[in-house]
Design a protein around this motif. Sequence first.
Motif, PDB file in Angstrom:
ATOM      1  N   GLY A 161     112.329   7.038  81.128  1.00  0.00           N
ATOM      2  CA  GLY A 161     113.553   6.784  81.881  1.00  0.00           C
ATOM      3  C   GLY A 161     113.279   6.464  83.340  1.00  0.00           C
ATOM      4  N   LEU A 162     112.338   7.202  83.947  1.00  0.00           N
ATOM      5  CA  LEU A 162     111.978   6.930  85.339  1.00  0.00           C
ATOM      6  C   LEU A 162     111.337   5.551  85.482  1.00  0.00           C
ATOM      7  CD1 LEU A 162     110.520  10.411  86.379  1.00  0.00           C
ATOM      8  CD2 LEU A 162     112.639   9.370  87.202  1.00  0.00           C
ATOM      9  N   ALA A 163     110.453   5.209  84.537  1.00  0.00           N
ATOM     10  CA  ALA A 163     109.808   3.890  84.582  1.00  0.00           C
ATOM     11  C   ALA A 163     110.841   2.779  84.439  1.00  0.00           C
ATOM     12  CB  ALA A 163     108.752   3.788  83.482  1.00  0.00           C
ATOM     13  N   ALA A 164     111.827   2.984  83.556  1.00  0.00           N
ATOM     14  CA  ALA A 164     112.878   1.977  83.373  1.00  0.00           C
ATOM     15  C   ALA A 164     113.729   1.847  84.633  1.00  0.00           C
ATOM     16  CB  ALA A 164     113.751   2.346  82.174  1.00  0.00           C
ATOM     17  N   ALA A 165     114.019   2.986  85.281  1.00  0.00           N
ATOM     18  CA  ALA A 165     114.821   2.954  86.512  1.00  0.00           C
ATOM     19  C   ALA A 165     114.119   2.143  87.597  1.00  0.00           C
ATOM     20  CB  ALA A 165     115.082   4.378  87.001  1.00  0.00           C
ATOM     21  N   ILE A 166     112.802   2.340  87.734  1.00  0.00           N
ATOM     22  CA  ILE A 166     112.040   1.581  88.731  1.00  0.00           C
ATOM     23  C   ILE A 166     111.974   0.109  88.337  1.00  0.00           C
ATOM     24  CG2 ILE A 166     109.778   1.314  89.821  1.00  0.00           C
ATOM     25  CD1 ILE A 166     109.352   4.312  89.413  1.00  0.00           C
ATOM     26  N   ASP A 167     111.810  -0.144  87.044  1.00  0.00           N
ATOM     27  CA  ASP A 167     111.651  -1.520  86.580  1.00  0.00           C
ATOM     28  C   ASP A 167     112.944  -2.315  86.724  1.00  0.00           C
ATOM     29  OD1 ASP A 167     109.578  -3.208  85.564  1.00  0.00           O
ATOM     30  OD2 ASP A 167     110.675  -3.340  83.678  1.00  0.00           O
ATOM     31  N   HIS A 168     114.099  -1.645  86.619  1.00  0.00           N
ATOM     32  CA  HIS A 168     115.380  -2.345  86.740  1.00  0.00           C
ATOM     33  C   HIS A 168     115.726  -2.665  88.194  1.00  0.00           C
ATOM     34  CE1 HIS A 168     116.093  -2.114  82.573  1.00  0.00           C
ATOM     35  NE2 HIS A 168     116.486  -0.866  82.508  1.00  0.00           N
ATOM     36  N   CYS A 169     115.043  -2.030  89.138  1.00  0.00           N
ATOM     37  CA  CYS A 169     115.317  -2.276  90.554  1.00  0.00           C
ATOM     38  C   CYS A 169     114.721  -3.620  90.965  1.00  0.00           C
ATOM     39  CB  CYS A 169     114.720  -1.150  91.398  1.00  0.00           C
ATOM     40  SG  CYS A 169     114.926  -1.388  93.175  1.00  0.00           S
TER      41      CYS A 169
ATOM     42  N   LEU B 286     105.370  -0.711  93.728  1.00  0.00           N
ATOM     43  CA  LEU B 286     104.069  -0.385  93.148  1.00  0.00           C
ATOM     44  C   LEU B 286     103.768   1.089  93.352  1.00  0.00           C
ATOM     45  CD1 LEU B 286     103.198  -3.249  95.117  1.00  0.00           C
ATOM     46  CD2 LEU B 286     101.629  -3.210  93.207  1.00  0.00           C
ATOM     47  N   ILE B 287     103.012   1.657  92.430  1.00  0.00           N
ATOM     48  CA  ILE B 287     102.428   2.982  92.616  1.00  0.00           C
ATOM     49  C   ILE B 287     100.922   2.772  92.725  1.00  0.00           C
ATOM     50  CG2 ILE B 287     102.098   5.273  91.622  1.00  0.00           C
ATOM     51  CD1 ILE B 287     104.760   4.960  90.212  1.00  0.00           C
ATOM     52  N   LEU B 288     100.344   3.244  93.836  1.00  0.00           N
ATOM     53  CA  LEU B 288      98.937   2.991  94.142  1.00  0.00           C
ATOM     54  C   LEU B 288      98.170   4.299  94.275  1.00  0.00           C
ATOM     55  CD1 LEU B 288      99.508   0.380  97.004  1.00  0.00           C
ATOM     56  CD2 LEU B 288      99.111  -0.131  94.590  1.00  0.00           C
ATOM     57  N   ASP B 289      96.901   4.280  93.886  1.00  0.00           N
ATOM     58  CA  ASP B 289      96.058   5.447  94.124  1.00  0.00           C
ATOM     59  C   ASP B 289      95.438   5.350  95.520  1.00  0.00           C
ATOM     60  OD1 ASP B 289      93.865   3.713  93.993  1.00  0.00           O
ATOM     61  OD2 ASP B 289      93.379   4.231  91.918  1.00  0.00           O
ATOM     62  N   ARG B 290      94.599   6.319  95.864  1.00  0.00           N
ATOM     63  CA  ARG B 290      94.038   6.377  97.216  1.00  0.00           C
ATOM     64  C   ARG B 290      93.232   5.130  97.566  1.00  0.00           C
ATOM     65  NH1 ARG B 290      92.644   9.946 101.315  1.00  0.00           N
ATOM     66  NH2 ARG B 290      93.649  11.730 100.325  1.00  0.00           N
ATOM     67  N   ARG B 291      92.603   4.498  96.592  1.00  0.00           N
ATOM     68  CA  ARG B 291      91.779   3.313  96.851  1.00  0.00           C
ATOM     69  C   ARG B 291      92.591   2.023  96.859  1.00  0.00           C
ATOM     70  NH1 ARG B 291      88.802   1.632  93.456  1.00  0.00           N
ATOM     71  NH2 ARG B 291      89.832   2.507  91.633  1.00  0.00           N
ATOM     72  N   GLY B 292      93.913   2.146  96.643  1.00  0.00           N
ATOM     73  CA  GLY B 292      94.738   0.948  96.552  1.00  0.00           C
ATOM     74  C   GLY B 292      94.807   0.397  95.146  1.00  0.00           C
ATOM     75  N   GLY B 293      94.281   1.157  94.181  1.00  0.00           N
ATOM     76  CA  GLY B 293      94.344   0.726  92.788  1.00  0.00           C
ATOM     77  C   GLY B 293      95.772   0.752  92.270  1.00  0.00           C
ATOM     78  N   VAL B 294      96.152  -0.276  91.528  1.00  0.00           N
ATOM     79  CA  VAL B 294      97.521  -0.391  91.021  1.00  0.00           C
ATOM     80  C   VAL B 294      97.671   0.448  89.755  1.00  0.00           C
ATOM     81  CG1 VAL B 294      99.288  -1.954  90.139  1.00  0.00           C
ATOM     82  CG2 VAL B 294      97.791  -2.688  92.005  1.00  0.00           C
ATOM     83  N   ILE B 295      98.505   1.474  89.834  1.00  0.00           N
ATOM     84  CA  ILE B 295      98.806   2.324  88.684  1.00  0.00           C
ATOM     85  C   ILE B 295     100.007   1.774  87.928  1.00  0.00           C
ATOM     86  CG2 ILE B 295      99.498   4.647  87.972  1.00  0.00           C
ATOM     87  CD1 ILE B 295      98.091   5.703  90.480  1.00  0.00           C
ATOM     88  N   PHE B 296     100.984   1.268  88.673  1.00  0.00           N
ATOM     89  CA  PHE B 296     102.210   0.744  88.062  1.00  0.00           C
ATOM     90  C   PHE B 296     102.799  -0.317  88.976  1.00  0.00           C
ATOM     91  CE2 PHE B 296     106.860   0.741  87.841  1.00  0.00           C
ATOM     92  CZ  PHE B 296     107.084   0.531  86.493  1.00  0.00           C
ATOM     93  N   ALA B 297     103.333  -1.370  88.382  1.00  0.00           N
ATOM     94  CA  ALA B 297     104.057  -2.403  89.129  1.00  0.00           C
ATOM     95  C   ALA B 297     105.292  -2.779  88.331  1.00  0.00           C
ATOM     96  CB  ALA B 297     103.173  -3.634  89.359  1.00  0.00           C
ATOM     97  N   ASN B 298     106.463  -2.756  88.976  1.00  0.00           N
ATOM     98  CA  ASN B 298     107.675  -3.102  88.231  1.00  0.00           C
ATOM     99  C   ASN B 298     107.781  -4.618  88.063  1.00  0.00           C
ATOM    100  OD1 ASN B 298     108.501  -3.956  90.757  1.00  0.00           O
ATOM    101  ND2 ASN B 298     110.416  -2.804  90.757  1.00  0.00           N
ATOM    102  N   SER B 299     108.787  -5.056  87.325  1.00  0.00           N
ATOM    103  CA  SER B 299     108.900  -6.477  86.989  1.00  0.00           C
ATOM    104  C   SER B 299     109.110  -7.337  88.228  1.00  0.00           C
ATOM    105  CB  SER B 299     110.049  -6.690  85.995  1.00  0.00           C
ATOM    106  OG  SER B 299     111.268  -6.187  86.511  1.00  0.00           O
ATOM    107  N   ALA B 300     109.840  -6.815  89.234  1.00  0.00           N
ATOM    108  CA  ALA B 300     110.045  -7.583  90.466  1.00  0.00           C
ATOM    109  C   ALA B 300     108.723  -7.799  91.190  1.00  0.00           C
ATOM    110  CB  ALA B 300     111.040  -6.861  91.374  1.00  0.00           C
ATOM    111  N   CYS B 301     107.863  -6.788  91.180  1.00  0.00           N
ATOM    112  CA  CYS B 301     106.557  -6.916  91.828  1.00  0.00           C
ATOM    113  C   CYS B 301     105.654  -7.865  91.042  1.00  0.00           C
ATOM    114  CB  CYS B 301     105.901  -5.552  91.959  1.00  0.00           C
ATOM    115  SG  CYS B 301     104.340  -5.589  92.847  1.00  0.00           S
ATOM    116  N   GLU B 302     105.707  -7.788  89.724  1.00  0.00           N
ATOM    117  CA  GLU B 302     104.890  -8.687  88.911  1.00  0.00           C
ATOM    118  C   GLU B 302     105.266 -10.143  89.161  1.00  0.00           C
ATOM    119  OE1 GLU B 302     105.489  -7.252  84.980  1.00  0.00           O
ATOM    120  OE2 GLU B 302     103.959  -5.689  85.130  1.00  0.00           O
TER     121      GLU B 302
END
Length: 329
Positions: A130-138, A143-159
């Motif tokens: 549900g949280l992933a869908a909420a972010i994806d609908h925005c 993006l959710i990034l780790d300390r090194r700048g690695g992409v953990i998650f990107a929503n459809s708008a970011c893609e």
Amino acid sequence: MLAAVRSELGADGLQVIWYNAPGDGVVLFAAGIEHADLSDWVGMSDLAIKLAEFPATGSRVREGACPRGCLMTLAIPLSEGIVTVTGMFLRANEAARRASTQTLLRLESFLRPFLELWAVTRASSAHHAGLAAAIDHCDVATLILDRRGGVIFANSACEAMLRSKDGIAVRGGKLCGSTLSDTLRVQAAIEHVLGSPDAGQARPIVAMRRAKRRPLMATIMPAFTAEDEIRAEVVVAYLFDPEQDLTVLVEPACRYYGLSTSETRLTCRLAAGDSLAEAAVSLGVREQTARSCLKQIFLKTETNRQAELVSLMVKSAVRVTGVGKVQVF
């Protein structure tokens, strides 16, 4: 594990069903169908439903009948719903049924922790989805990034923004700018957020330069609060395009205020920054016609000035993906 339960029971068939609500069951396990016909399985499900609806009445084990034998069901109430374990016995005398009842009750203490963990994991997965869908609908690129700048998650708008390959890119799994200096500034912003003792004040903004357009604006936010004892080594990055086409955002607002097609087109041009004269030229109408149309827009939106209208439209923008499909009720 549930196959071992069937073996321990000595059941010819076993059916395990989880009910989050009465009558709304999900089959977790079913075995022994080679010994059963459809009426046997229907009988097992019917007995399970009855016991799931009334788990507190009488014994937790209930006996029933199927066309070629007997059924025994154990109800196990969980923090999230109820699980029923139903065994089918094609040949069972009174002594065998009593032994099966005792075995079911004994297995309950073994099954409950496993089923509780399954129910909690399932609920957690549903919450995360549900949280992933909420972010994806925005419609804000996130993006959710780790300390090194690695992409953990990107929503459809970011893609969609990444596909344009203008200002940002993902290389080696890491978020990069169009220049090395932009990439280094993003990394510095991440380190600043993660190293800040006060998560509430760490809000760096980084300009991600583009070839022929204004830079993207990247805001780096902590994925934790100042009160969190354990801080996740991740950040949230929001990307904003100052040259974003506002038409797709303003059109649903125009429908909400009951504007006609021509009024919507004029409003979108004004929201994009055109003067009334420029909007008239763009739409291929006379300025006087555009002025008359604007008066109707003012009337419907209860505004009096062009700046007030544009402000209202921007504030009323529907910030979700797929706004072209938004319906006003």
